[in-house]
Write a protein that holds these residues in place. Structure first.
Motif, PDB file in Angstrom:
ATOM      1  N   SER A   1      15.796  13.061   3.881  1.00  0.00           N
ATOM      2  CA  SER A   1      15.936  14.161   3.275  1.00  0.00           C
ATOM      3  C   SER A   1      14.804  14.206   2.304  1.00  0.00           C
ATOM      4  O   SER A   1      14.240  13.065   1.713  1.00  0.00           O
ATOM      5  CB  SER A   1      17.174  14.366   2.646  1.00  0.00           C
ATOM      6  N   LYS A   2      14.435  15.298   1.703  1.00  0.00           N
ATOM      7  CA  LYS A   2      13.450  15.175   0.456  1.00  0.00           C
ATOM      8  C   LYS A   2      14.145  14.529  -0.886  1.00  0.00           C
ATOM      9  O   LYS A   2      13.339  13.739  -1.475  1.00  0.00           O
ATOM     10  CB  LYS A   2      13.134  16.970  -0.039  1.00  0.00           C
ATOM     11  N   SER A   3      15.438  14.808  -1.053  1.00  0.00           N
ATOM     12  CA  SER A   3      15.987  13.952  -2.024  1.00  0.00           C
ATOM     13  C   SER A   3      15.831  12.246  -2.016  1.00  0.00           C
ATOM     14  O   SER A   3      15.634  11.768  -2.914  1.00  0.00           O
ATOM     15  CB  SER A   3      17.329  14.495  -2.298  1.00  0.00           C
ATOM     16  N   ALA A   4      16.059  12.019  -0.712  1.00  0.00           N
ATOM     17  CA  ALA A   4      16.144  10.605  -0.464  1.00  0.00           C
ATOM     18  C   ALA A   4      14.803  10.012  -0.593  1.00  0.00           C
ATOM     19  O   ALA A   4      14.355   8.892  -1.071  1.00  0.00           O
ATOM     20  CB  ALA A   4      16.379  10.308   1.085  1.00  0.00           C
TER      21      ALA A   4
ATOM     22  N   PRO B   1      21.997   6.083  -0.103  1.00  0.00           N
ATOM     23  CA  PRO B   1      22.084   5.111   1.079  1.00  0.00           C
ATOM     24  C   PRO B   1      20.566   4.504   1.329  1.00  0.00           C
ATOM     25  O   PRO B   1      20.677   3.463   1.454  1.00  0.00           O
ATOM     26  CB  PRO B   1      22.647   5.797   2.190  1.00  0.00           C
ATOM     27  N   ALA B   2      19.812   5.302   1.110  1.00  0.00           N
ATOM     28  CA  ALA B   2      18.149   4.905   1.320  1.00  0.00           C
ATOM     29  C   ALA B   2      18.008   3.724   0.483  1.00  0.00           C
ATOM     30  O   ALA B   2      17.160   2.707   0.649  1.00  0.00           O
ATOM     31  CB  ALA B   2      17.285   5.981   1.453  1.00  0.00           C
ATOM     32  N   VAL B   3      18.108   4.006  -0.861  1.00  0.00           N
ATOM     33  CA  VAL B   3      17.774   2.996  -2.037  1.00  0.00           C
ATOM     34  C   VAL B   3      18.705   1.781  -1.742  1.00  0.00           C
ATOM     35  O   VAL B   3      18.301   0.677  -2.213  1.00  0.00           O
ATOM     36  CB  VAL B   3      18.186   3.709  -3.406  1.00  0.00           C
TER      37      VAL B   3
ATOM     38  N   ARG C   1      10.585   6.963  -6.504  1.00  0.00           N
ATOM     39  CA  ARG C   1      10.952   6.490  -7.815  1.00  0.00           C
ATOM     40  C   ARG C   1      11.192   4.995  -7.908  1.00  0.00           C
ATOM     41  O   ARG C   1      10.740   4.193  -8.497  1.00  0.00           O
ATOM     42  CB  ARG C   1      12.036   7.334  -8.464  1.00  0.00           C
ATOM     43  N   ALA C   2      11.640   4.486  -6.689  1.00  0.00           N
ATOM     44  CA  ALA C   2      12.178   3.043  -6.381  1.00  0.00           C
ATOM     45  C   ALA C   2      10.928   2.423  -6.468  1.00  0.00           C
ATOM     46  O   ALA C   2      10.818   1.227  -6.993  1.00  0.00           O
ATOM     47  CB  ALA C   2      12.993   3.077  -5.084  1.00  0.00           C
TER      48      ALA C   2
ATOM     49  N   HIS D   1       0.929  -1.269  -0.055  1.00  0.00           N
ATOM     50  CA  HIS D   1      -0.165   0.175   0.081  1.00  0.00           C
ATOM     51  C   HIS D   1       0.753   1.282   0.057  1.00  0.00           C
ATOM     52  O   HIS D   1       0.778   2.368   0.839  1.00  0.00           O
ATOM     53  CB  HIS D   1      -0.676  -0.030   1.190  1.00  0.00           C
ATOM     54  N   GLY D   2       1.882   1.369  -0.906  1.00  0.00           N
ATOM     55  CA  GLY D   2       2.934   2.351  -0.907  1.00  0.00           C
ATOM     56  C   GLY D   2       3.836   2.192   0.159  1.00  0.00           C
ATOM     57  O   GLY D   2       4.225   1.374   0.628  1.00  0.00           O
ATOM     58  N   MET D   3       4.732   3.523   0.316  1.00  0.00           N
ATOM     59  CA  MET D   3       5.877   3.517   1.253  1.00  0.00           C
ATOM     60  C   MET D   3       5.483   4.483   2.276  1.00  0.00           C
ATOM     61  O   MET D   3       4.436   5.328   2.193  1.00  0.00           O
ATOM     62  CB  MET D   3       7.090   3.893   0.487  1.00  0.00           C
ATOM     63  N   ASN D   4       6.062   4.113   3.530  1.00  0.00           N
ATOM     64  CA  ASN D   4       5.937   4.844   4.672  1.00  0.00           C
ATOM     65  C   ASN D   4       6.345   6.377   4.596  1.00  0.00           C
ATOM     66  O   ASN D   4       7.227   6.591   5.595  1.00  0.00           O
ATOM     67  CB  ASN D   4       6.377   3.969   5.869  1.00  0.00           C
ATOM     68  N   PHE D   5       6.229   7.245   3.582  1.00  0.00           N
ATOM     69  CA  PHE D   5       6.810   8.525   3.535  1.00  0.00           C
ATOM     70  C   PHE D   5       6.257   9.323   4.581  1.00  0.00           C
ATOM     71  O   PHE D   5       7.472  10.125   5.115  1.00  0.00           O
ATOM     72  CB  PHE D   5       6.310   9.126   2.154  1.00  0.00           C
TER      73      PHE D   5
END
Length: 256
Positions: free
Chosen positions: A202-205, A238-240, A211-212, A189-193
Motif C-alpha cells: 500500500s501507499k501508506s506502507a 507490519p512492513a516496518v 521514513r524508516a 542504494h535505497g529501498m526496492n520501492f
C-alpha cells in the motif's frame, strides 16, 4: 517418461508423471514428487526430498556432499519444495551436522544457470537468483528477493525479503528487507520501492518504509537508536515490523 539410459537406485521413490532424461543418475534415498521434469545428465544424490512440479535442467547437481572440510560423511539432508526451476549446471549441497544437517529450499524459486547453494542454506519462496549467484554456507534468504548475476553472499549472512542485490555484489553483512545493495563490498542504494509496488504494498506502507530508510541511513542515529524509533511505528505497520525484527535477529550486523 523415464529414458532407458537413466540410472535410478532401487530405493529412490519417483512420483507420478515424472520425466527423467537420458544419462541422468538418481541415487539412494531420493524422493521426487509428482510432475517433476528432470533433464539429461542430471545427478541427484540423497538423502534428498524434492517436492512437486519442479524442473531441473541438464548438468545440474542436486544434493551432493558439501565442500566443508569438517564434513565426514554424516547423513545430512536436502529438502526442496514445489514449482522451483533449476537451470543448467546449478549445484545444491546438503547440510552439515555443525548446523541442522539440512539445506532447505521453499517454493516457486528460479535458480538461473551456474547458481551455487552451499550447505545449510535456507532459501524461502519466490526468489530469483540470476546466473552465477553464489550462496556460501549457512546463508538465509527470505522471500521475493532478487540476487543479480555473480552476486556472492558470505557465509552466515542473511538476505531479507523483498531485497535486491545488484549484479556482481559482494555481500559480507546482512541485507535488510526491502533494501537495494550493490558493489564490492555491497553498500545501500535505497529501498526496492518499485518492487514493492509490483508486490501490492500500500501507499501508506511504502511511505512508512521511506521514513524508516531515512531513520536508519540518513539521520545520523546509531542503529540501536534508529531501531528504538522504528519500534513505535512497527506496532501499527507490519512492513516496518519485518524490518525491526530482522535488525534484532541480525548476528553479523547489517549493511549500512
Amino acid at each position: 517418461m523415464i529414458h532407458p539410459s537413466a540410472i535410478i537406485d532401487p530405493s529412490a521413490k519417483i512420483g507420478k508423471n515424472v520425466e527423467i532424461g537420458p544419462w541422468t543418475w538418481i541415487g539412494a534415498d531420493v524422493v521426487i514428487g509428482d510432475g517433476c521434469v528432470i533433464g539429461s545428465h542430471v545427478v541427484i544424490k540423497g538423502p534428498t526430498v524434492i517436492g512437486e512440479h519442479n524442473r531441473i535442467f541438464q548438468f545440474a547437481s542436486i544434493g551432493e556432499d558439501c565442500q566443508d572440510k569438517k564434513y565426514a560423511g554424516e547423513p545430512t539432508r536436502l529438502v526442496i519444495g514445489n514449482n522451483n526451476v533449476f537451470r543448467e549446471s546449478v549445484t545444491i549441497h546438503r547440510g552439515t551436522v555443525q548446523d541442522n544437517s539440512l539445506t532447505q529450499i521453499g517454493d516457486d524459486n528460479l535458480f538461473m544457470a551456474y547458481v551455487h547453494v552451499a550447505h545449510d542454506c535456507m532459501v524461502g519462496n519466490d526468489n530469483i537468483l540470476a546466473n552465477n549467484a553464489t550462496l556460501a554456507g549457512h546463508v538465509h534468504v527470505g522471500d521475493h528477493a532478487i540476487l543479480g548475476g555473480f552476486t556472492g553472499i558470505h557465509q552466515f549472512c542473511k538476505v531479507g525479503s523483498y531485497s535486491f542485490c545488484g549484479v556482481g555484489s559482494v555481500v559480507v553483512k546482512d541485507v535488510l528487507p526491502y533494501l537495494m545493495v550493490a558493489g564490492q563490498n555491497a553498500v545501500p542504494h535505497g529501498m526496492n520501492f518499485e518492487g514493492l509496488k509490483r508486490r501490492g504494498f500500500s501507499k501508506s506502507a511504502i511511505l512508512e518504509l521511506r521514513r524508516a530508510y531515512k531513520t536508519i541511513y540518513r539521520n545520523g542515529l546509531t542503529l540501536a537508536d534508529a531501531t528504538a524509533q522504528l519500534e513505535q511505528v512497527a506496532e501499527n505497520e507490519p512492513a516496518v515490523k519485518l524490518l525491526v525484527d530482522f535488525i534484532k535477529a541480525s548476528e553479523r550486523g547489517i549493511i549500512r
